[in-house]
Write a protein that holds these residues in place. Structure first.
Motif, short mmCIF file in Angstrom:
data_model
loop_
_atom_site.label_atom_id
_atom_site.label_comp_id
_atom_site.label_asym_id
_atom_site.label_seq_id
_atom_site.Cartn_x
_atom_site.Cartn_y
_atom_site.Cartn_z
N ASP A 38 6.13 1.53 6.82
CA ASP A 38 4.73 1.16 6.57
C ASP A 38 4.08 2.08 5.55
OD1 ASP A 38 2.18 0.13 6.84
OD2 ASP A 38 1.85 0.92 8.84
N GLN A 94 -0.41 6.67 7.27
CA GLN A 94 -1.18 7.24 8.38
C GLN A 94 -0.88 8.73 8.49
OE1 GLN A 94 -2.92 5.82 11.34
NE2 GLN A 94 -3.30 3.98 10.13
N HIS A 97 0.83 -1.21 0.00
CA HIS A 97 0.00 0.00 0.00
C HIS A 97 0.86 1.26 0.00
CE1 HIS A 97 0.23 0.85 4.47
NE2 HIS A 97 0.32 -0.47 4.56
N HIS A 126 3.11 4.29 12.50
CA HIS A 126 1.95 5.07 12.95
C HIS A 126 2.33 6.12 14.01
CE1 HIS A 126 -1.30 1.92 11.63
NE2 HIS A 126 -0.27 1.95 10.79
N GLU A 165 -5.25 1.12 2.47
CA GLU A 165 -5.05 0.11 3.52
C GLU A 165 -5.24 0.71 4.91
OE1 GLU A 165 -3.50 -2.55 6.46
OE2 GLU A 165 -2.73 -0.54 6.08
N GLU A 166 -4.71 1.90 5.11
CA GLU A 166 -4.75 2.50 6.45
C GLU A 166 -6.15 2.97 6.85
OE1 GLU A 166 -2.41 1.99 8.34
OE2 GLU A 166 -0.46 2.19 7.35
MN MN Z 1 -0.23 0.84 8.93
#
Ligand code: MN
Ligand code: BES
Ligand code: MN
Length: 456
Positions: free
Chosen positions: A119, A90, A86, A426, A152-153
């Motif tokens: 991420d 965030q 992804h 995050h 995704e988030e």
């Molecule tokens: Mn994440």
């Protein structure tokens, strides 16, 4: 693998600079005012896939943020690996806690610092460069597809429809994902479980307007006080969740299996030290690893109401709110759990407040077996690079779309992540060690090689 280490060494600075271009695009899926950035990031991914050697890559519109799909088909009779990742990230808040700006990547102490460094931009991009290496050195042993999403988030709200509408295009033998963690930089491991998620928001209303806390205090219920008590009552003194029916479907894991799982290394003292906590806390009768890996949990993710600006305001507020999430384990159904939660929350409300509870999003967990070709391929790949056999372990995090891939496309996923728990995903100062980034690029081609061989 011919020339692999040398290829990475020669190109490592370029890989990093390319990744930085992507990181600089603040593709925050949760924020409406970043819509343009989502398209910018998707375009960038498309171009990067083409540059890396894909025959085709295309940006697909959805009801939400775009999905990028790319592929390289060398021979339709060979197996096909589909990489999922992804490009959304965030939100970066609280900004003041970042040492360097979240969307201006910087390398410090051998780590890339930025939102998305791990991420999932950093982890996803390892796949692009591993693929580039296989193409440039003429060693690609199978077909490859890429499906990179931008939601995704926020719970992948558009991806199920995208999958069911594009089954043929997405047809493949296995889905390869790097969006999880390893147990440590020198402890290769493969994620064999993800938790499901049920995420709710609640509103508690007291009086019909904000009141003077002197004129009314003590005589009218304060919704913040009540909400705090209600949240506190959602877990008991043994750390069990009190929502009626919550544990009904929880998978029971045998002592034997638990013993087997406990072989994964875990250092409690280091864990506590890294978080600066005097002790851990959780459900009685389970270890810390078990509490995140095989047991469900309930957390308040945010709580607000009343006066929170500078100075003091003597107010008895009319409303209080909270966001509450539950992490679920195999056999728990997220829809059923959300319904149980809403019912329970309404039932425990005292007569002097009104409550509303609603589901924001949710999804199912995933367990991947270890007796499959894809697990073996990942295991061999990590062993080739780290020199020791990786440890299977269940993670506490969630990637709800993984179970939907199996349901909608009938394809199993393998979770070969290279993140570390210390990467602060995050959080402020998210980071990704360069060593993890380059080791990942080194391990991925071996997965291709072993998978193609085992699949013959
Ligand atoms: Mn994440
Ligand atoms: N990559 C994470 C999930 C993850 C991280 C799994 C580390 C295992 C180990 C993913 O981007 C994520 O943050 N997922 C969300 C769920 C989503 C529905 C918001 C999560 O777990 O909170
Ligand atoms: Mn992720």
């Amino acid at each position: 693998m011919k020339d692999l280490k040398n290829y990475i060494e020669t190109n490592k600075e370029r890989f990093l600079q390319e990744l930085f271009e992507l990181i600089r695009i603040p593709s925050i899926s949760a924020k409406e005012n970043h819509k343009q950035d989502m398209y910018k990031a998707a375009e960038w991914i498309k171009n990067s896939l083409i540059k890396s050697g894909a025959d085709e890559a295309k940006v697909f519109d959805t009801d939400g943020h775009p999905v990028v799909f790319g592929k390289k088909i060398i021979n339709p009779s060979l197996p096909t690996i589909m990489v999922y990742g992804h490009y959304d990230v965030q939100p970066a808040e609280p900004l003041e806690l970042w040492t360097s700006k979240p969307f201006e990547p910087e390398v410090r102490d051998g780590k890339i610092y930025a939102r998305g460094a791990d991420d999932d931009k950093g982890q996803m991009f390892m796949h692009f460069k591993a693929f580039e290496y296989l193409i440039k050195t003429n060693q690609l042993p199978c077909n490859v597809k890429f499906m990179i999403e931008g939601e995704e988030e926020i719970g992948s709200p558009s991806l199920e429809k995208f999958c069911s509408q594009n089954k043929e295009m997405l047809a493949s033998d296995v889905i390869l994902v790097s969006d999880t963690t390893m147990l440590g930089p020198d402890i290769p491991s493969i994620t064999t479980g993800l938790r499901g998620l049920s995420y709710c928001e609640v509103e508690v209303t007291g009086p019909n307007r904000d009141l003077h806390s002197g004129l009314y205090g003590g005589a009218v219920a304060n919704p913040i006080n009540i909400l705090a008590k209600m949240i506190a009552s959602l877990t008991d003194e043994k750390g069990n969740i009190t929502v009626k029916g919550f544990y009904d479907d929880v998978e029971v894991i045998s002592m034997e299996e638990r013993k087997d799982m406990s072989r994964a290394p875990f250092k409690l003292e280091e864990y506590k030290k890294s978080l600066d906590i005097a002790d851990v806390y959780g459900e009685e009768g389970y270890t810390t690893m078990e509490r995140v890996g095989i047991r469900p949990s309930l957390d308040c993710n945010g709580i607000w109401g009343g006066y929170i600006e500078e100075g003091a305001k003597t107010v008895l507020p009319s409303k209080a709110y909270a966001k509450i999430s539950m992490r679920l384990v195999p056999h728990q159904d997220s829809k059923k759990i959300s319904e149980l939660f809403v019912k329970h929350f309404e039932a425990i409300a005292p007569p002097y407040v009104k409550v509303k509870a609603k589901l924001l999003h949710g999804g199912e967990g995933y367990v991947s077996p270890t007796d499959t070709i894809e697990y073996q391929a990942a295991s061999k790949a990590l062993e080739d690079v780290y020199g020791i056999k990786p440890i299977p372990y269940r993670s506490g995090g969630s990637i709800p779309i993984i179970s939907l891939f199996e349901k909608v496309l009938g394809i199993k996923s393998i979770l070969m992540g290279f993140g570390l728990e210390s990467d602060a995903i995050h959080s402020p100062n998210e980071n990704y060690p360069l060593q993890q980034f380059y080791k990942g690029i080194e391990a991925i081609p071996y997965f291709y090689k072993h998978y193609a061989e085992l699949k013959k």
